[in-house]
Scaffold this motif. Structure first.
Motif, PDB file in Angstrom:
ATOM      1  N   PRO A 191      45.810  38.931  35.904  1.00  0.00           N
ATOM      2  CA  PRO A 191      45.253  39.858  36.895  1.00  0.00           C
ATOM      3  C   PRO A 191      45.943  41.223  36.857  1.00  0.00           C
ATOM      4  O   PRO A 191      45.366  42.223  37.303  1.00  0.00           O
ATOM      5  CB  PRO A 191      45.510  39.143  38.227  1.00  0.00           C
ATOM      6  CG  PRO A 191      45.671  37.707  37.881  1.00  0.00           C
ATOM      7  CD  PRO A 191      46.288  37.684  36.510  1.00  0.00           C
ATOM      8  N   ASP A 192      47.183  41.255  36.342  1.00  0.00           N
ATOM      9  CA  ASP A 192      47.920  42.519  36.278  1.00  0.00           C
ATOM     10  C   ASP A 192      47.255  43.542  35.357  1.00  0.00           C
ATOM     11  O   ASP A 192      47.576  44.738  35.409  1.00  0.00           O
ATOM     12  CB  ASP A 192      49.355  42.273  35.787  1.00  0.00           C
ATOM     13  CG  ASP A 192      50.161  41.428  36.766  1.00  0.00           C
ATOM     14  OD1 ASP A 192      49.788  41.392  37.960  1.00  0.00           O
ATOM     15  OD2 ASP A 192      51.151  40.802  36.337  1.00  0.00           O
ATOM     16  N   ARG A 193      46.334  43.094  34.527  1.00  0.00           N
ATOM     17  CA  ARG A 193      45.652  44.008  33.601  1.00  0.00           C
ATOM     18  C   ARG A 193      44.450  44.709  34.250  1.00  0.00           C
ATOM     19  O   ARG A 193      43.768  45.489  33.601  1.00  0.00           O
ATOM     20  CB  ARG A 193      45.207  43.253  32.340  1.00  0.00           C
ATOM     21  CG  ARG A 193      46.383  42.743  31.515  1.00  0.00           C
ATOM     22  CD  ARG A 193      45.912  42.151  30.208  1.00  0.00           C
ATOM     23  NE  ARG A 193      47.014  41.638  29.414  1.00  0.00           N
ATOM     24  CZ  ARG A 193      47.730  42.368  28.554  1.00  0.00           C
ATOM     25  NH1 ARG A 193      47.460  43.646  28.397  1.00  0.00           N
ATOM     26  NH2 ARG A 193      48.711  41.824  27.861  1.00  0.00           N
ATOM     27  N   ARG A 194      44.191  44.406  35.514  1.00  0.00           N
ATOM     28  CA  ARG A 194      43.049  45.033  36.190  1.00  0.00           C
ATOM     29  C   ARG A 194      43.240  46.543  36.240  1.00  0.00           C
ATOM     30  O   ARG A 194      44.314  47.052  36.566  1.00  0.00           O
ATOM     31  CB  ARG A 194      42.869  44.464  37.599  1.00  0.00           C
ATOM     32  CG  ARG A 194      41.553  44.915  38.267  1.00  0.00           C
ATOM     33  CD  ARG A 194      41.337  44.151  39.566  1.00  0.00           C
ATOM     34  NE  ARG A 194      40.095  44.520  40.239  1.00  0.00           N
ATOM     35  CZ  ARG A 194      38.909  43.986  40.003  1.00  0.00           C
ATOM     36  NH1 ARG A 194      38.796  43.053  39.081  1.00  0.00           N
ATOM     37  NH2 ARG A 194      37.837  44.356  40.682  1.00  0.00           N
ATOM     38  N   ASP A 195      42.172  47.273  35.925  1.00  0.00           N
ATOM     39  CA  ASP A 195      42.186  48.728  35.846  1.00  0.00           C
ATOM     40  C   ASP A 195      40.948  49.233  36.580  1.00  0.00           C
ATOM     41  O   ASP A 195      39.827  49.114  36.079  1.00  0.00           O
ATOM     42  CB  ASP A 195      42.181  49.152  34.375  1.00  0.00           C
ATOM     43  CG  ASP A 195      42.221  50.657  34.178  1.00  0.00           C
ATOM     44  OD1 ASP A 195      41.868  51.400  35.109  1.00  0.00           O
ATOM     45  OD2 ASP A 195      42.580  51.088  33.057  1.00  0.00           O
ATOM     46  N   LEU A 283      38.147  42.000  31.185  1.00  0.00           N
ATOM     47  CA  LEU A 283      37.972  40.780  31.983  1.00  0.00           C
ATOM     48  C   LEU A 283      38.631  40.931  33.348  1.00  0.00           C
ATOM     49  O   LEU A 283      38.023  40.622  34.382  1.00  0.00           O
ATOM     50  CB  LEU A 283      38.571  39.575  31.248  1.00  0.00           C
ATOM     51  CG  LEU A 283      37.709  38.847  30.229  1.00  0.00           C
ATOM     52  CD1 LEU A 283      38.425  37.595  29.733  1.00  0.00           C
ATOM     53  CD2 LEU A 283      36.344  38.464  30.801  1.00  0.00           C
ATOM     54  N   ALA A 284      39.872  41.382  33.363  1.00  0.00           N
ATOM     55  CA  ALA A 284      40.597  41.494  34.634  1.00  0.00           C
ATOM     56  C   ALA A 284      39.975  42.540  35.553  1.00  0.00           C
ATOM     57  O   ALA A 284      40.128  42.459  36.783  1.00  0.00           O
ATOM     58  CB  ALA A 284      42.060  41.830  34.358  1.00  0.00           C
ATOM     59  N   PRO A 353      45.518  35.783  41.548  1.00  0.00           N
ATOM     60  CA  PRO A 353      46.306  35.128  40.502  1.00  0.00           C
ATOM     61  C   PRO A 353      46.109  33.621  40.537  1.00  0.00           C
ATOM     62  O   PRO A 353      46.038  33.022  41.627  1.00  0.00           O
ATOM     63  CB  PRO A 353      47.749  35.506  40.852  1.00  0.00           C
ATOM     64  CG  PRO A 353      47.634  36.735  41.698  1.00  0.00           C
ATOM     65  CD  PRO A 353      46.347  36.578  42.458  1.00  0.00           C
ATOM     66  N   PRO A 354      45.971  32.974  39.384  1.00  0.00           N
ATOM     67  CA  PRO A 354      45.827  31.515  39.365  1.00  0.00           C
ATOM     68  C   PRO A 354      46.984  30.843  40.091  1.00  0.00           C
ATOM     69  O   PRO A 354      48.148  31.230  39.926  1.00  0.00           O
ATOM     70  CB  PRO A 354      45.847  31.189  37.861  1.00  0.00           C
ATOM     71  CG  PRO A 354      45.414  32.461  37.192  1.00  0.00           C
ATOM     72  CD  PRO A 354      45.950  33.562  38.043  1.00  0.00           C
ATOM     73  N   ARG A 355      46.665  29.860  40.926  1.00  0.00           N
ATOM     74  CA  ARG A 355      47.702  29.195  41.709  1.00  0.00           C
ATOM     75  C   ARG A 355      48.563  28.274  40.857  1.00  0.00           C
ATOM     76  O   ARG A 355      49.730  28.055  41.148  1.00  0.00           O
ATOM     77  CB  ARG A 355      47.056  28.403  42.848  1.00  0.00           C
ATOM     78  CG  ARG A 355      46.519  29.279  43.969  1.00  0.00           C
ATOM     79  CD  ARG A 355      45.824  28.469  45.027  1.00  0.00           C
ATOM     80  NE  ARG A 355      44.599  27.857  44.529  1.00  0.00           N
ATOM     81  CZ  ARG A 355      43.795  27.097  45.241  1.00  0.00           C
ATOM     82  NH1 ARG A 355      44.097  26.830  46.501  1.00  0.00           N
ATOM     83  NH2 ARG A 355      42.706  26.601  44.728  1.00  0.00           N
TER      84      ARG A 355
END
Length: 384
Positions: A191-195, A283-284, A353-355
């Motif tokens: 998820p950190d790659r979300r832009d 994707l993110a 984020p995946p748990r």
């Protein structure tokens, strides 16, 4: 342990099996295994991938339905190669001729099958879907089930990468079925790659503003992926809310997909993104992955989407069903239910984020090689 994979549908030109093979060879030394991929090709050769990993090619006939591939037809050269290599365990990756050739070589050597394809779901069910339900098709294709049952009797393991296929195989009377899911490339998807800038850029390509929902479809454009159905579902859902769909892929169904889009400015078809970092960012940055194929043996892109923290909207059958939860799972081959699943997305999405631990390919191969070690240990006990 010396493993030889009689890999009947390997080609260096791409595809899921090549990706799997590349990762397996790269991890051979890490897991203390010696791995040879025995593949059909135009001529004999050896490609070293490391001190304990290699691809050995055997001259074979070109596959008539796809000129990028060759296919094992004659058992003798494959058996000769196995005699030279002297594996502790033989792995096969296709339920067709290559598996029969491997089965006929030295019954005392343990063998395992990886179900990289599932022809009934990918082909037969789809061919007859307007005429008969899957259980009726199964009865007509009992010769294929008999083949699988024979492999289940003579092989020590039949490995499935998704729970749906493993259950179907077991219920169909196939023995020694084991479910070992695959995984994503370590560290690549997050998820950190979300832009948000990239998200706005993609929506702008769809003639929409950042308040719209962004869906992504990615993968090979083949008939069984049912992308025209996804286009139809996104078009209908787009009447209720601003919605953009970006499709990344290439393949034989390209023209059919263009016709399905029919000039809709909110749906765009792009070439595949080969840069893995950019694809991970795409994707993110999406609000969901939309998937149409009910015949996946695993569903790599769906796993990557979940690792990226976005929902997966996918059918209730096949490998993708392991990644679509709650309202995001829809009835396979049902465009109306896919519309319902799309409209169940919240209007304003934040990646989650995946748990749990995100399963990667190291997890898969660690579990697979541990299974092989247990098989060899049982063989040693029987021989003692």
């Amino acid at each position: 342990m010396k493993i030889v994979d009689v890999c009947g549908f390997y080609t260096p030109h791409g595809g899921g099996i090549r990706t799997y093979v590349d990762q397996k060879l790269a991890l051979a030394e890490q897991f203390g295994q010696d791995i040879t991929i025995l593949a059909p090709d135009e001529e004999a050769g050896v490609e070293e991938r490391g001190p304990h990993a290699r691809i050995v090619t055997v001259p074979a006939a070109r596959f008539p339905l796809d000129r990028k591939y060759f296919a094992f037809t004659d058992a003798a050269p494959v058996h000769e190669a196995l005699d030279r290599l002297q594996p502790d365990l033989v792995e096969v990756s296709s339920p067709w001729r290559s598996a029969m050739i491997a089965k006929e070589w030295r019954p005392d050597v343990p063998k395992a099958m990886i179900m990289h394809s599932e022809p009934l779901s990918a082909h037969a069910y789809r061919w007859f879907e307007r005429l008969a339900k899957p259980d009726t098709v199964d009865r007509q294709f009992d010769w294929f089930w008999q083949r699988l049952r024979e492999f289940g009797r003579t092989f020590e393991a039949v490995v499935c990468a998704n729970s749906h296929l493993a259950t179907r195989m077991t219920e169909g009377g196939v023995g020694h079925v084991v479910n070992i899911p695959m995984g994503v490339q370590s560290g690549a998807f997050s998820p950190d790659r979300r832009d948000e800038g990239l998200r706005a850029e993609l929506l702008e390509q769809c003639a929409l503003g950042p308040e719209a929902t962004l869906l992504v479809v990615a993968g090979r454009l083949a008939t069984e992926k049912r992308v025209p159905m996804l286009v139809e579902a996104a078009t209908i859902a787009g009447r209720d809310r601003p919605l953009g769909l970006v499709i990344f892929g290439e393949g034989r169904a390209h023209a059919k997909i263009v016709r399905a889009i029919a000039g809709n400015p909110h749906i765009r078809l792009f070439k595949p993104v080969r840069d893995r970092e950019r694809f991970a960012a795409i994707l993110a940055s999406a609000d969901a992955l939309l998937h149409g194929c009910e015949a996946e043996t695993f569903g790599m892109t769906t796993a990557e989407a979940r690792a990226s923290g976005i929902p997966v909207i996918a059918p209730d059958r096949g490998g993708a069903s392991d990644f679509a939860t709650g309202p995001y799972q829809y009835r396979a081959i049902d465009a109306d239910d896919a519309v319902r699943a799309i409209l169940s997305l919240p209007p304003h999405f934040a990646p989650v984020p995946p748990r749990d631990h995100v399963r990667n390919m190291e997890d898969h191969f660690e579990e697979l090689f541990a299974l092989y070690e247990r098989i060899l240990a049982k063989k040693r006990v029987r021989a003692a």
